[in-house]
Design an enzyme around this catalytic site. Structure first.
Site, PDB file in Angstrom:
ATOM      1  N   PHE A   1     -21.572   1.567  -1.306  1.00  0.00           N
ATOM      2  CA  PHE A   1     -22.818   1.676  -0.393  1.00  0.00           C
ATOM      3  C   PHE A   1     -22.888   2.983   0.233  1.00  0.00           C
ATOM      4  O   PHE A   1     -23.958   3.151   0.906  1.00  0.00           O
ATOM      5  CB  PHE A   1     -22.666   0.397   0.416  1.00  0.00           C
ATOM      6  CG  PHE A   1     -22.985  -0.799  -0.303  1.00  0.00           C
ATOM      7  CD1 PHE A   1     -24.457  -1.091  -0.766  1.00  0.00           C
ATOM      8  CD2 PHE A   1     -22.106  -1.835  -0.660  1.00  0.00           C
ATOM      9  CE1 PHE A   1     -24.694  -2.201  -1.565  1.00  0.00           C
ATOM     10  CE2 PHE A   1     -22.456  -2.885  -1.323  1.00  0.00           C
ATOM     11  CZ  PHE A   1     -23.614  -2.920  -1.823  1.00  0.00           C
TER      12      PHE A   1
ATOM     13  N   PRO B   1     -15.973  -3.768   3.005  1.00  0.00           N
ATOM     14  CA  PRO B   1     -17.364  -4.065   3.519  1.00  0.00           C
ATOM     15  C   PRO B   1     -18.314  -3.110   2.998  1.00  0.00           C
ATOM     16  O   PRO B   1     -19.558  -2.999   3.026  1.00  0.00           O
ATOM     17  CB  PRO B   1     -17.226  -3.968   5.157  1.00  0.00           C
ATOM     18  CG  PRO B   1     -15.931  -3.085   5.265  1.00  0.00           C
ATOM     19  CD  PRO B   1     -15.005  -3.538   3.958  1.00  0.00           C
ATOM     20  N   LEU B   2     -17.874  -1.948   2.593  1.00  0.00           N
ATOM     21  CA  LEU B   2     -18.630  -0.880   1.915  1.00  0.00           C
ATOM     22  C   LEU B   2     -18.795  -0.851   0.450  1.00  0.00           C
ATOM     23  O   LEU B   2     -19.075   0.227  -0.192  1.00  0.00           O
ATOM     24  CB  LEU B   2     -18.165   0.602   2.477  1.00  0.00           C
ATOM     25  CG  LEU B   2     -18.177   0.679   4.025  1.00  0.00           C
ATOM     26  CD1 LEU B   2     -17.684   2.125   4.341  1.00  0.00           C
ATOM     27  CD2 LEU B   2     -19.652   0.539   4.579  1.00  0.00           C
TER      28      LEU B   2
ATOM     29  N   TYR C   1       0.812  -1.307  -0.003  1.00  0.00           N
ATOM     30  CA  TYR C   1       0.062   0.254   0.031  1.00  0.00           C
ATOM     31  C   TYR C   1       0.756   1.230   0.202  1.00  0.00           C
ATOM     32  O   TYR C   1       0.604   2.005   0.806  1.00  0.00           O
ATOM     33  CB  TYR C   1      -0.996  -0.026   1.187  1.00  0.00           C
ATOM     34  CG  TYR C   1      -1.927  -1.171   1.297  1.00  0.00           C
ATOM     35  CD1 TYR C   1      -2.284  -1.913   0.427  1.00  0.00           C
ATOM     36  CD2 TYR C   1      -2.578  -1.407   2.759  1.00  0.00           C
ATOM     37  CE1 TYR C   1      -3.146  -2.952   0.445  1.00  0.00           C
ATOM     38  CE2 TYR C   1      -3.476  -2.471   2.706  1.00  0.00           C
ATOM     39  CZ  TYR C   1      -3.905  -3.018   1.679  1.00  0.00           C
ATOM     40  OH  TYR C   1      -4.539  -4.227   1.686  1.00  0.00           O
TER      41      TYR C   1
ATOM     42  N   HIS D   1      -0.836 -12.037   1.724  1.00  0.00           N
ATOM     43  CA  HIS D   1      -1.728 -11.239   0.980  1.00  0.00           C
ATOM     44  C   HIS D   1      -2.495 -11.570  -0.006  1.00  0.00           C
ATOM     45  O   HIS D   1      -3.579 -11.487  -0.147  1.00  0.00           O
ATOM     46  CB  HIS D   1      -0.987  -9.817   0.642  1.00  0.00           C
ATOM     47  CG  HIS D   1      -1.879  -8.652   0.234  1.00  0.00           C
ATOM     48  ND1 HIS D   1      -1.322  -7.262   0.254  1.00  0.00           N
ATOM     49  CD2 HIS D   1      -3.330  -8.513   0.203  1.00  0.00           C
ATOM     50  CE1 HIS D   1      -2.317  -6.372   0.178  1.00  0.00           C
ATOM     51  NE2 HIS D   1      -3.450  -7.136   0.113  1.00  0.00           N
TER      52      HIS D   1
HETATM   53  P1  ATR Z   1     -11.781  -0.749   1.078  1.00  0.00           P
HETATM   54  O1  ATR Z   1     -11.766  -1.719   2.165  1.00  0.00           O
HETATM   55  O2  ATR Z   1     -11.278  -1.108  -0.200  1.00  0.00           O
HETATM   56  O3  ATR Z   1     -11.039   0.487   1.784  1.00  0.00           O
HETATM   57  P2  ATR Z   1     -14.396   0.045   1.799  1.00  0.00           P
HETATM   58  O4  ATR Z   1     -14.004  -0.211   3.120  1.00  0.00           O
HETATM   59  O5  ATR Z   1     -15.684  -0.796   1.427  1.00  0.00           O
HETATM   60  O6  ATR Z   1     -13.300  -0.163   0.966  1.00  0.00           O
HETATM   61  O7  ATR Z   1     -14.894   1.455   1.262  1.00  0.00           O
HETATM   62  C1  ATR Z   1     -13.854   2.403   1.426  1.00  0.00           C
HETATM   63  C2  ATR Z   1     -14.537   3.654   0.978  1.00  0.00           C
HETATM   64  O8  ATR Z   1     -15.652   4.267   1.465  1.00  0.00           O
HETATM   65  C3  ATR Z   1     -13.368   4.839   0.952  1.00  0.00           C
HETATM   66  O9  ATR Z   1     -13.491   5.635  -0.325  1.00  0.00           O
HETATM   67  C4  ATR Z   1     -14.195   5.920   1.998  1.00  0.00           C
HETATM   68  O10 ATR Z   1     -13.999   7.258   1.519  1.00  0.00           O
HETATM   69  P3  ATR Z   1     -13.343   8.410   2.596  1.00  0.00           P
HETATM   70  O11 ATR Z   1     -12.049   7.911   2.632  1.00  0.00           O
HETATM   71  O12 ATR Z   1     -13.729   9.535   1.845  1.00  0.00           O
HETATM   72  O13 ATR Z   1     -14.151   8.124   3.883  1.00  0.00           O
HETATM   73  C5  ATR Z   1     -15.796   5.476   1.696  1.00  0.00           C
HETATM   74  N1  ATR Z   1     -16.451   5.327   3.264  1.00  0.00           N
HETATM   75  C6  ATR Z   1     -15.817   4.942   4.282  1.00  0.00           C
HETATM   76  N2  ATR Z   1     -16.731   5.155   5.231  1.00  0.00           N
HETATM   77  C7  ATR Z   1     -17.647   6.229   4.886  1.00  0.00           C
HETATM   78  C8  ATR Z   1     -18.784   6.440   5.362  1.00  0.00           C
HETATM   79  N3  ATR Z   1     -19.107   6.476   6.450  1.00  0.00           N
HETATM   80  N4  ATR Z   1     -19.468   7.397   4.566  1.00  0.00           N
HETATM   81  C9  ATR Z   1     -19.275   7.580   3.373  1.00  0.00           C
HETATM   82  N5  ATR Z   1     -18.270   6.928   2.818  1.00  0.00           N
HETATM   83  C10 ATR Z   1     -17.379   6.186   3.550  1.00  0.00           C
END
Ligand code: ATR
Length: 339
Positions: free
Chosen positions: A211, A205-206, A60, A125
């Site tokens: 989402f 998870p988002l 990363y 990983h």
């Molecule tokens: P990953 O594991 O790949 O990081 P994720 O956890 O599913 O993916 O989602 C991360 C994304 O959701 C990020 O782009 C984050 O954006 P920010 O850095 O601007 O927060 C976004 N994200 C995380 N929590 C959020 C929330 N509560 N509301 C809106 N966007 C959110």
């Protein structure tokens, strides 16, 4: 805000906050690296509010270095630090390496970058399909014995690889994508983990932010944001997939929470052995993610949510590359290995 509840991850004694913090987007893949002072403040805010399970990788960008800096001054002792190895870039191309020399060299480098003596949870990983998993695990086991890592995890291994690895040294956690629209692990990986007492750490998870804002997500991405290449976010699939988001959003409005909170609450309802690690670069979003832990869903609501995002309701693969080295990978038999 009340401190987050804690949970046991796996069966070897690791205790973590019931939600972790995915740190990747602070330094890599989701647009340019974010300002260091802001990210250090975010990490401190997370720790001070009980989010102590921090997730990074040597793949990363400079994220391990950022974490090393953030954890100075007494913070290191408060956290459970998870990192990963195996993804390397050679001549601009990505390679997966699970050979013993690389396992050791990667760990030594990560310890320096993280500025710590020991990594709490060290994941493979991605799985090197050229190296028997027993060989990779043999070196990881030595690192445990030497005190350089405490617990071992796997990411995107198939069930047979998980079993073989676990027979060499207990696996504490398996990290895989798991969200309303990424549920393929439920058939084999989740039952295997439960049988073996392995904790489950859902990444994305988002839905990588889908989402939170649905199709609008793509409008706000910078040119070098990797999500532009994700099949599910491509124009040809996005309109269709946005229907899923709209349904989740409607239900969230009824429930008085945000769609991202509803999606995250769904992951939290998958079991007390599940510890999602939503990624964020913003304190306000971190606070919302923490609050999602308190959302209670009824069995009826869970069924309804799942019906919106069933496999045939979503278009596009979950990864830009569904190459065999990325997803649920197997490794050759130990007998084939030549030093
Ligand atoms: P990953 O594991 O790949 O990081 P994720 O956890 O599913 O993916 O989602 C991360 C994304 O959701 C990020 O782009 C984050 O954006 P920010 O850095 O601007 O927060 C976004 N994200 C995380 N929590 C959020 C929330 N509560 N509301 C809106 N966007 C959110």
């Amino acid at each position: 805000m009340a401190l987050l509840r804690r949970m046991k991850l796996g069966s070897q004694g690791l205790e973590v906050s019931a939600q972790g913090l995915g740190c990747m987007g602070m330094s890599a893949f989701y647009g340019p690296p974010k300002p260091e002072p802001d990210m250090i403040a975010l990490i401190h805010h997370a720790i001070n509010n009980g989010v102590t399970f921090l997730d990074t990788s040597d793949a990363y960008g400079d994220n391990e270095i950022l974490l090393g800096k953030a954890l100075k001054g007494g913070m290191r002792e408060k956290v459970q630090l998870a990192s990963k190895f195996a993804v390397v870039h050679v001549d601009g191309k990505m390679e997966i390496r699970g050979d013993p020399a690389h396992v050791r060299a990667a760990c030594e480098t990560s310890l320096k970058r993280l500025d710590t003596d020991c990594i709490d949870l060290y994941y493979v990983h991605r799985i090197d399909t050229r190296v028997p998993i027993e060989v990779t695990m043999g070196e990881l086991k030595k690192l445990v014995e030497e005190g350089k890592i405490k617990y071992i995890g796997l990411s995107e291994a198939n069930a047979s690889t998980i079993r073989r690895a676990h027979a060499v040294h207990p696996i504490t956690a398996v990290q895989n994508e798991w969200s309303l629209w990424a549920r393929d692990l439920e058939t084999e990986i989740v039952p295997t983990c439960r049988e073996l007492g392995i904790g489950i750490v859902p990444y994305s998870p988002l839905g990588r932010g889908f989402f939170a804002s649905g199709a609008k997500l793509i409008e706000n991405l910078t040119d070098n944001d990797n999500r532009k290449n994700f099949p599910r976010l491509q124009a040809k699939n996005l309109e269709h997939n946005n229907y899923v988001f709209e349904r989740v959003n409607e239900m969230a409005t009824k429930k008085g929470c945000s769609p991202s909170q509803l999606a995250l609450a769904w992951v939290h309802h998958q079991g007390n052995d599940v510890c999602p690690i939503p990624g964020t670069t913003k304190i306000e979003n971190l606070n919302k993610n923490i609050a999602a832990l308190s959302i209670k869903l009824t069995p009826k609501e869970i069924t309804e949510l799942e019906s919106f995002a069933s496999a045939d309701a979503v278009k596009g693969d979950r990864h830009a590359s569904m190459a065999s080295t990325w997803i649920y990978s197997d490794t050759p038999p130990l007998s084939s290995w030549k030093e």
